[in-house]
Design a protein around this motif. Structure first.
Motif, PDB file in Angstrom:
ATOM      1  N   LEU A   1       0.874  -1.175   0.000  1.00  0.00           N
ATOM      2  CA  LEU A   1       0.000   0.000   0.000  1.00  0.00           C
ATOM      3  C   LEU A   1       0.909   1.222   0.000  1.00  0.00           C
ATOM      4  O   LEU A   1       1.512   1.563   1.023  1.00  0.00           O
ATOM      5  CB  LEU A   1      -0.911  -0.008   1.224  1.00  0.00           C
TER       6      LEU A   1
ATOM      7  N   ASP B   1       0.600   4.479  -0.328  1.00  0.00           N
ATOM      8  CA  ASP B   1       0.310   5.770   0.295  1.00  0.00           C
ATOM      9  C   ASP B   1      -0.351   5.537   1.647  1.00  0.00           C
ATOM     10  O   ASP B   1       0.228   4.900   2.517  1.00  0.00           O
ATOM     11  CB  ASP B   1      -0.577   6.595  -0.637  1.00  0.00           C
ATOM     12  N   THR B   2      -1.529   6.033   1.842  1.00  0.00           N
ATOM     13  CA  THR B   2      -2.226   5.860   3.113  1.00  0.00           C
ATOM     14  C   THR B   2      -2.812   4.457   3.230  1.00  0.00           C
ATOM     15  O   THR B   2      -2.886   3.713   2.239  1.00  0.00           O
ATOM     16  CB  THR B   2      -3.362   6.896   3.249  1.00  0.00           C
ATOM     17  N   THR B   3      -3.227   4.117   4.457  1.00  0.00           N
ATOM     18  CA  THR B   3      -3.820   2.790   4.689  1.00  0.00           C
ATOM     19  C   THR B   3      -5.258   2.945   5.189  1.00  0.00           C
ATOM     20  O   THR B   3      -5.688   2.262   6.114  1.00  0.00           O
ATOM     21  CB  THR B   3      -2.992   2.004   5.725  1.00  0.00           C
TER      22      THR B   3
ATOM     23  N   ASP C   1      -8.264   2.729   0.570  1.00  0.00           N
ATOM     24  CA  ASP C   1      -7.052   2.187  -0.039  1.00  0.00           C
ATOM     25  C   ASP C   1      -7.025   0.664   0.042  1.00  0.00           C
ATOM     26  O   ASP C   1      -6.629  -0.015  -0.907  1.00  0.00           O
ATOM     27  CB  ASP C   1      -5.810   2.768   0.660  1.00  0.00           C
TER      28      ASP C   1
ATOM     29  N   CYS D   1      -9.630  -0.897  -2.298  1.00  0.00           N
ATOM     30  CA  CYS D   1      -9.199  -0.722  -3.692  1.00  0.00           C
ATOM     31  C   CYS D   1      -8.151  -1.772  -4.061  1.00  0.00           C
ATOM     32  O   CYS D   1      -8.229  -2.390  -5.127  1.00  0.00           O
ATOM     33  CB  CYS D   1      -8.658   0.688  -3.891  1.00  0.00           C
TER      34      CYS D   1
END
Length: 618
Positions: free
Chosen positions: A214, A216-218, A222, A225
């Motif tokens: 992942l 970027d952010t979690t 996210d 997706c």
């Protein structure tokens, strides 16, 4: 014209071309044994080639016949030698796949392929010294391609082969469930582990689908997706998803924007979901009054002084433990993240308590709590209760356990807490040996101990509501004839086409043969060493197709996870593979290594080797 030419090109090879012109058949073409040129299988083409290129070399028909025989014999020998060489290259390639698999299974660097080959050659020099064909054996070993690049490619091929098998199994399975968790690797990259459980060929598989980065952010968006993206890429129908088990983090179980809720929106129906039962047990274990928390704080402070403060102090303390012949040679450092750490740390601390007091007195390090009767009572109690909690935690661990098994352990421990309360109240301390030893020497006040056990029980009951709600449903796996249809929660299975469930349930209850079969199953499950999930599955598989609706529900329940133990195990393997010394591994490479390490599937190495062009070691 084109169709006519195509028909001419596919004429059969004629045996007389070999005798008269020295041609042999090879892959629907006629090949000249003299010059190895190929022509179409046509008499005019064969005759023209021989007359224009070789006829002038022979003066008589006898000389021509001898030359043709010699050329044919040489051509066949050359073909045999070439096929043997290709075969050896293919075996060397297959061997390189085997070595790469060993490298992945043991979590070793790709460069270890060369090391294995070097060890192989060194041992072969001695092992085959007396054999006449020793040089042939050594030459074949040298042909094995095991460079770091070769091992990396082989591992990728093997992992792709396993992924193909997993995808096939998920596509063919009637239903599947997933457990997922998120952690951080050595490069501070967030990784999402997704483990699926499904039925294939009458076996339950528990497989790592992916270990996704992942970037970027979690957030829940996210995670959902990445999750749906993987299954979409593999063309796996998420409508067959039955249960989702997570670690209970806010991003996973948020009521409006949590992962489970967003996934339900994506699938378009309600999903069964669980908060990992092992995580819940860990949270319950942290339940404590402020005084009992201070006990652990003091223990950690003493241990840190003895082990972490000074290497000299640590060596001297270990020497003392050896002199007094203590059961343990050292203490353990406390780790708040590890499930069993608290219980093990306390047990070892209590075992070495007298030696600890003696050593601290020598060092003039004062901890007045060690001489406080009330504090020591709390220490002994914390040690004993955490021993019981660790026993429960160990029962909850392990792959392949059904929700029914896990919830049974949970309920049993909750009932044991009532026994513990009574035991403390009458001051028998049958289940608290350390407290009993302390009570034999000092007067004890058990009020706070009883309050702790009551608070612990309340926490256990509060944190297991999802299991209590669905617990009776999972009893259906071994008691299908006792299912209460009014509380059957059939809406969870409505998507599985079970319209005839009630009719089939009545027929099942009326069948003495099948109800007796499940009674025998329940009796066999009393054996602790019995493989429970497999026995339950085999019993359900044996039912005829007339009970298909009942079987569908059973297969769905068997697929459900009660914990994220498999995910935690994946992260342990990931940290071993993606260590500080191998931090340059890409997410794909680390996922491939971990997948090969944990899968139950056996890669088709022989088939993979056949698809590769055999190349020896450079």
């Amino acid at each position: 014209m084109t169709e006519k030419k195509r028909k001419l090109d596919h004429r059969p090879f004629q045996d007389n071309w070999t005798i008269e012109y020295g041609f042999v058949e090879q892959k629907d073409r006629a090949v000249c044994a003299f010059c190895c040129e190929s022509v179409v299988c046509r008499t005019s083409s064969v005759q023209r080639h021989f007359q224009t290129k070789h006829q002038s070399k022979f003066k008589t028909s006898e000389e021509k016949g001898e030359a043709i025989k010699k050329a044919i014999s040489g051509f066949k020998k050359q073909t045999v030698i070439l096929s043997q060489a290709v075969g050896m290259k293919s075996k060397a390639t297959e061997c390189s796949y085997k070595i790469a698999q060993c490298v992945a299974l043991n979590g070793k660097p790709f460069t270890d392929g060369e090391y294995i080959k070097e060890a192989f050659l060194s041992g072969a020099e001695v092992l085959f010294r007396d054999l006449k064909n020793k040089d042939i054996i050594l030459s074949r070993i040298r042909e094995i391609p095991v460079s770091a690049r070769s091992v990396e490619r082989r591992i990728s091929d093997l992992a792709e082969n396993v992924t193909t098998k997993q995808t096939t199994g998920l596509k063919q399975s009637l239903v599947f469930s997933v457990a997922l968790d998120e952690s951080t690797d050595v490069n501070d990259a967030s990784r999402l582990a997704v483990v699926a459980r499904y039925l294939e060929n009458n076996h339950i598989y528990e497989e790592l689908c992916c270990l996704l980065p992942l970037h970027d952010t979690t957030k829940a968006e996210d995670i959902v997706c990445a999750f749906t993206g993987y299954f979409s890429k593999q063309d796996i129908n998420l409508n067959k998803l039955f249960c989702v088990t997570t670690d209970g983090a806010a991003a996973m179980v948020g009521k409006k924007k949590g992962f489970v809720k967003l996934l339900e929106n994506h699938v378009g129906r309600k999903l069964l979901s669980f908060h990992c039962i092992i995580h819940q047990e860990g949270l319950c274990a942290k339940t404590s009054s402020l005084d009992l928390v201070s006990v652990m704080k003091t223990v950690v402070e003493i241990i840190n002084f003895l082990i972490s403060r000074s290497s000299l102090v640590h060596r001297q303390f270990k020497s003392l433990l050896q002199e007094v012949e203590c059961e343990y040679g050292d203490l353990l450092l406390y780790n708040n993240v590890r499930w069993l750490s608290r219980g093990k740390v306390l047990a070892r601390f209590v075992c070495c308590l007298e030696a600890i007091k003696m050593f601290l007195d020598e060092k003039q390090k004062r901890f007045p709590q060690l001489n406080d009767e009330s504090w020591l009572l709390k220490l002994m109690f914390m040690t004993d209760i955490n021993t019981h909690l660790n026993e429960l935690n160990l029962k909850l661990q392990g792959q392949g356990q059904t929700v029914l098994d896990l919830f049974s352990y949970w309920k049993a421990f909750t009932m044991k807490l009532d026994i513990f309360t009574r035991d403390i109240n009458i001051k028998a301390f049958k289940y608290f040996p350390n407290v009993k030893n302390h009570a034999n020497q000092f007067e004890v006040n058990t009020d706070e101990l009883q309050e702790y056990v009551k608070a612990l029980k309340a926490e256990f009951e509060k944190r297991s509501q999802d299991f209590y709600i669905h617990g009776s449903l999972f009893s259906y796996l071994i008691k299908p004839d006792m299912l209460d249809l009014t509380n059957a929660q059939l809406e969870l299975f409505s998507w599985m086409d079970i319209d005839d469930f009630e009719m089939q349930q009545i027929e099942f209850r009326s069948s003495e043969i099948w109800t007796l079969k499940f009674a025998e199953l329940r009796k066999s499950l009393e054996d602790e060493n019995f493989e429970k999930s497999g026995a339950i599955l085999n019993c359900w598989i044996s039912l005829p197709s007339s009970f298909i609706c009942l079987k569908k529900i059973a297969f769905a329940l068997l697929s459900a996870f009660g914990s994220t133990y498999s995910c935690e195990q994946i992260f342990s393997h990931m940290k071993a593979v993606l260590s500080p010394r191998r931090s340059r591994l890409t997410p794909e490479h680390s996922e491939n290594c971990v997948k090969l390490k944990v899968t139950k599937y056996v890669p088709d190495i022989e088939e993979l080797a056949k698809t590769m062009q055999g190349q020896g070691s450079h």
